[in-house]
Motif scaffolding. Structure first.
Motif, short mmCIF file in Angstrom:
data_model
loop_
_atom_site.label_atom_id
_atom_site.label_comp_id
_atom_site.label_asym_id
_atom_site.label_seq_id
_atom_site.Cartn_x
_atom_site.Cartn_y
_atom_site.Cartn_z
N ILE A 147 -36.70 -53.40 65.13
CA ILE A 147 -37.50 -54.27 64.21
C ILE A 147 -36.70 -54.54 62.86
N LYS A 148 -37.35 -55.66 62.23
CA LYS A 148 -36.84 -56.03 60.99
C LYS A 148 -37.12 -55.04 59.89
N LEU A 149 -36.25 -54.91 58.84
CA LEU A 149 -36.53 -53.94 57.70
C LEU A 149 -37.54 -54.74 56.64
N VAL A 150 -38.32 -54.02 56.44
CA VAL A 150 -39.48 -54.17 55.28
C VAL A 150 -39.46 -53.18 54.21
N PRO A 151 -38.58 -53.48 53.13
CA PRO A 151 -38.26 -52.26 52.28
C PRO A 151 -39.77 -51.71 51.61
N LEU A 184 -48.83 -37.55 67.63
CA LEU A 184 -48.04 -38.81 67.54
C LEU A 184 -47.30 -38.85 66.21
N ILE A 185 -46.13 -39.49 66.36
CA ILE A 185 -45.43 -39.21 65.19
C ILE A 185 -44.85 -40.72 65.30
N ASN A 186 -44.54 -41.16 63.79
CA ASN A 186 -43.64 -42.60 63.52
C ASN A 186 -42.34 -42.18 63.14
N VAL A 187 -41.20 -42.72 63.74
CA VAL A 187 -40.08 -42.36 63.66
C VAL A 187 -39.17 -43.69 63.17
N CYS A 188 -38.63 -43.56 61.98
CA CYS A 188 -37.53 -44.83 61.69
C CYS A 188 -36.20 -44.33 61.72
N SER A 196 -30.36 -54.88 54.03
CA SER A 196 -30.37 -56.24 53.61
C SER A 196 -31.80 -56.67 54.03
N SER A 197 -32.32 -57.77 53.46
CA SER A 197 -33.54 -58.41 53.83
C SER A 197 -33.39 -58.83 55.32
N ASP A 198 -32.09 -58.92 55.82
CA ASP A 198 -32.10 -59.35 57.49
C ASP A 198 -31.82 -58.03 58.12
N GLY A 199 -31.92 -56.95 57.57
CA GLY A 199 -31.43 -55.44 58.06
C GLY A 199 -32.57 -55.21 59.17
N GLU A 200 -32.17 -54.16 59.94
CA GLU A 200 -33.16 -53.74 61.00
C GLU A 200 -33.04 -52.35 61.21
N LEU A 201 -34.10 -51.68 61.83
CA LEU A 201 -34.12 -50.15 62.04
C LEU A 201 -34.70 -50.06 63.57
N ASP A 202 -34.33 -48.99 64.17
CA ASP A 202 -35.11 -48.49 65.42
C ASP A 202 -36.54 -47.87 64.97
N TYR A 203 -37.71 -48.39 65.50
CA TYR A 203 -38.89 -47.61 65.25
C TYR A 203 -39.49 -46.92 66.39
N TYR A 204 -39.87 -46.07 66.74
CA TYR A 204 -40.57 -45.27 67.64
C TYR A 204 -41.79 -44.80 67.43
N ILE A 205 -42.74 -44.94 68.32
CA ILE A 205 -44.14 -44.29 68.15
C ILE A 205 -43.81 -43.09 69.32
N ALA A 206 -43.91 -41.88 68.93
CA ALA A 206 -43.17 -41.06 69.78
C ALA A 206 -44.09 -39.75 69.67
N ALA A 207 -43.44 -38.60 70.40
CA ALA A 207 -43.60 -37.06 70.47
C ALA A 207 -42.33 -36.43 70.19
N ALA A 208 -42.34 -35.38 69.59
CA ALA A 208 -41.34 -34.41 69.41
C ALA A 208 -41.37 -33.37 70.52
N GLY A 261 -30.19 -39.38 58.33
CA GLY A 261 -31.12 -39.22 59.55
C GLY A 261 -32.11 -40.00 59.61
N PRO A 262 -33.28 -39.79 60.57
CA PRO A 262 -34.38 -40.56 60.58
C PRO A 262 -35.37 -40.04 59.50
N GLU A 263 -36.51 -40.91 59.41
CA GLU A 263 -37.47 -40.48 58.72
C GLU A 263 -38.74 -40.57 59.45
N LEU A 264 -39.58 -39.34 59.43
CA LEU A 264 -40.69 -39.27 60.30
C LEU A 264 -42.08 -39.19 59.39
N LEU A 265 -43.12 -39.72 60.22
CA LEU A 265 -44.45 -39.86 59.54
C LEU A 265 -45.17 -39.07 60.65
#
Length: 281
Positions: A147-151, A184-188, A196-208, A261-265
């Motif tokens: 997905i697109k990066l939204v700061p 359920l965790i959010n993983v970026c 940049s404003s055109d940057g991207e990241l992998d976003y997961y809705i996931a489980a450890a 590393g990734p950020e988790l929520l």
């Protein structure tokens, strides 16, 4: 205070070299943190990405230079890193709303973005509850989108992913969860290098999990890391506010920086945990 001085030293370097190609390794050295951490922290502190700040500053100075009618538009374009009049004109119109040629005339509104300076602001001391966790390598399994990066603010692509998430899929992921953080965790993960404003990241809705990954899910292996885990109570707005405070208040005074590393929520009912990988500076 040293952190603020280091940040301003890095900004001084950027301003002194605004007409040249910026050496981001030197920016990181002057800020006394990694290039990755500086760009992430800058976005939260400034409200814009570092590359967007540099773009705005160059186009601000370009507008000033265009008032000199003895200078050609192509000369100004090259001076600020644009290799063709067309690319310069497109960027100029995007920021200022008029062409470089029109900017030479009086009576047109132009945008000016002054150089940035980081200052200490004394605020009411609001506590931040956190703990440090040393965690072995683990794996997450779930649904992934690039997905697109939204700061800052809500990311519409993330919101859409959650809206489309079926109850069946959520229950399946919940059954896979058997490693902390639970549920359920959010993983970026895998942020674009330039943020940049055109940057991207992998976003997961996931489980450890330690369980086998079903074929219809994606998996991601997270190495052994040290984590700063921030506890948050309240709705999503409070989570976002805390995430911003981690970068604007906690990092500058903690002696840590963001590890690669990734950020988790992890959220359950009205309580959340933000997991940030960190390393001692």
């Amino acid at each position: 205070m040293d952190s603020l001085e280091n940040l301003n030293r890095a900004i001084d370097y950027i301003e002194e070299n605004i007409k040249e190609e910026i050496d981001f390794k030197e920016v990181a050295r002057l800020s006394h943190c990694s290039e990755y951490h500086f760009k992430r922290m800058f976005s939260f502190l400034a409200g814009v990405t570092l590359s967007e700040y540099i773009r705005r500053r160059r186009l601000t100075l370009a507008a000033f230079d265009l008032k000199d009618r003895d200078v050609k538009v192509i000369e100004v374009a090259i001076k600020y890193g644009y290799h063709s009049p067309d690319s310069f004109t497109r960027a100029f119109v995007t920021l200022h709303g008029i062409t470089p040629s029109d900017a030479r005339d009086h009576g047109h509104l132009l945008k000016a973005y002054p150089r940035m300076t980081f200052q200490l602001t004394i605020k009411g001391g609001t506590e931040m509850n956190y703990r440090m966790e040393q965690k072995d390598a683990f794996r997450i399994v779930g649904v992934k989108n690039r997905i697109k990066l939204v700061p800052t603010g809500t990311n519409p692509e993330i919101a859409e992913m959650w809206e489309k998430m079926s109850e069946k899929t959520m229950n399946e992921l919940m059954q896979l969860s058997n490693v902390e953080p639970n549920g359920l965790i959010n993983v970026c993960a895998n942020f674009s290098d330039d943020h940049s404003s055109d940057g991207e990241l992998d976003y997961y809705i996931a489980a450890a999990t330690t369980k086998e990954c079903p074929s219809h899910f994606d998996e991601y292996h997270i190495p052994a890391l040290t984590w700063a885990v921030f506890e948050v109570e309240g709705e999503w707005d409070h989570v976002q506010e805390t995430w911003e405070r981690i970068y604007s208040e906690w990092f500058p005074s903690s002696g840590y920086e963001h590890d690669a590393g990734p950020e988790l929520l992890a959220s359950k009912e009205n309580k959340s945990e933000i997991w940030i990988p960190v390393v001692k500076i």
